[in-house]
Design a protein around this motif. Structure first.
Motif: not given
Length: 338
Positions: A12-13, A25-31, A37-43, A112-115
């Motif tokens: 997935l990474e 960003l779209t995937l982040r809004q799915v569930c 998962f995305i928020d916990d990823l390193k930049d 979020l976007i600047l990540r």
């Protein structure tokens, strides 16, 4: 049948790393699972948005805050925020933001976007010139931006930082610290309304002012000291006045080799020390509407500093010529430490 979220994390990474940032960003809004998962990823695991420019504007009417992100192919992503009705628009599509401060929403979106921004920007543009008209509640946006970068312990990498201001040096000192020192090459400060000038005592103390090589300060800089501009390779600075003594000090600094000044300009609104400068530098070489003086540098027999005073335009230029480019009849003054 397994769902996408049940994939091995490494797979997935990899998928996320090779995706376009808008897809992530779209995937982040799915569930919630994808968002966490995305928020916990390193930049470093996220794709690079590769924005070339970011513009931040405060507006007087309608949308109070506008963020524009320009992609490497000139694609444009625009976020607009309005306090009336707590509305947020992304590329024209609106959404109500309930039970939230619209400024906090804007800051969270930018964070979020600047990540996704890894490569340096060509330009970061911050327009707070609307301060003079807009609702005072919006004034805290630059402060909250500054606080966000402090909390994240990061800077934004941009080669050029442009700041449009109204009347206060604080507008500059709040924005300057968010720029990464190693990347920043040029600072532009200007205003559509302010002709009276701003005090720059605190501005010149910032690391960004001290480290940058090119400075364009189009608002009259009050309390400017010559030693505060000698480190610039190029400058275009507006001042109300300057003394002949300070001009001579700047000339000595450049010719001594302790400054790397290239073509630069002082826009002096009121220069009334013509007699004093003639006493210090002697007669000028006259060319059309300008007076020119030529000075030999300390350690170079070929590099000649030219000081060109264009009286009709209130400009004093500093440039470095080669000896062969000095016009016939002009006197080249020898280097003098005194």
């Amino acid at each position: 049948m397994s769902s996408l979220i049940e994939m091995p994390e490494l797979v997935l990474e990899r998928i996320i790393g090779f995706s376009h940032f808008t897809a992530v960003l779209t995937l982040r809004q799915v569930c919630r699972d994808f968002r966490n998962f995305i928020d916990d990823l390193k930049d470093s695991k996220l794709p690079d948005a590769k924005f070339s420019k970011i513009e931040i504007e405060l507006k007087e009417d309608g949308e109070k805050i506008i963020f524009e992100f320009v992609g490497p192919d000139d694609s444009l992503y625009r976020l607009k925020y309005a306090e009336a009705g707590n509305r947020r628009k992304f590329n024209g599509k609106g959404k109500m933001v309930m039970n939230a401060d619209i400024i906090d929403v804007a800051i969270q979106d930018v964070e979020l976007i600047l990540r996704f921004q890894k490569s340096p920007l060509k330009r970061l543009y911050c327009d707070s010139n609307a301060y003079i008209h807009i609702d005072p509640s919006i004034h805290c946006l630059p402060i909250k931006l500054n606080d966000m970068f402090k909390m994240l312990n990061r800077k934004i990498k941009t080669r050029e930082l442009s700041i449009v201001i109204t009347n206060f040096q604080s507008e500059v000192t709040i924005i300057l610290p968010i720029a990464d020192l190693e990347t920043l090459e040029c600072i532009d400060v200007y205003s559509y309304y302010n002709d009276t000038g701003i005090e720059i005592d605190d501005i010149v103390k910032t690391e960004q002012w001290k480290k940058v090589k090119e400075m364009n300060f189009k608002v009259p800089a009050l309390n400017l000291k010559v030693e505060d501009i000698c480190h610039f390779s190029r400058f275009n600075i507006k001042v109300n006045t300057i003394s002949a003594k300070d001009l001579d000090c700047l000339k000595k600094t450049i010719t001594s080799g302790s400054s790397n000044v290239e073509f630069s300009c002082l826009k002096v609104i009121n220069f009334d020390e013509n007699e004093e400068i003639l006493n210090l530098w002697g007669p000028a070489y006259l060319s059309e509407s300008s007076s020119q003086w030529y000075f030999r540098s300390k350690d170079s027999g070929e590099d000649i500093l030219v000081v060109n005073y264009q009286q009709d335009r209130d400009k004093i230029h500093f440039d470095v010529f080669e000896l062969e480019d000095v016009p016939n009849g002009a006197i080249v003054q020898e280097y003098n430490e005194n």
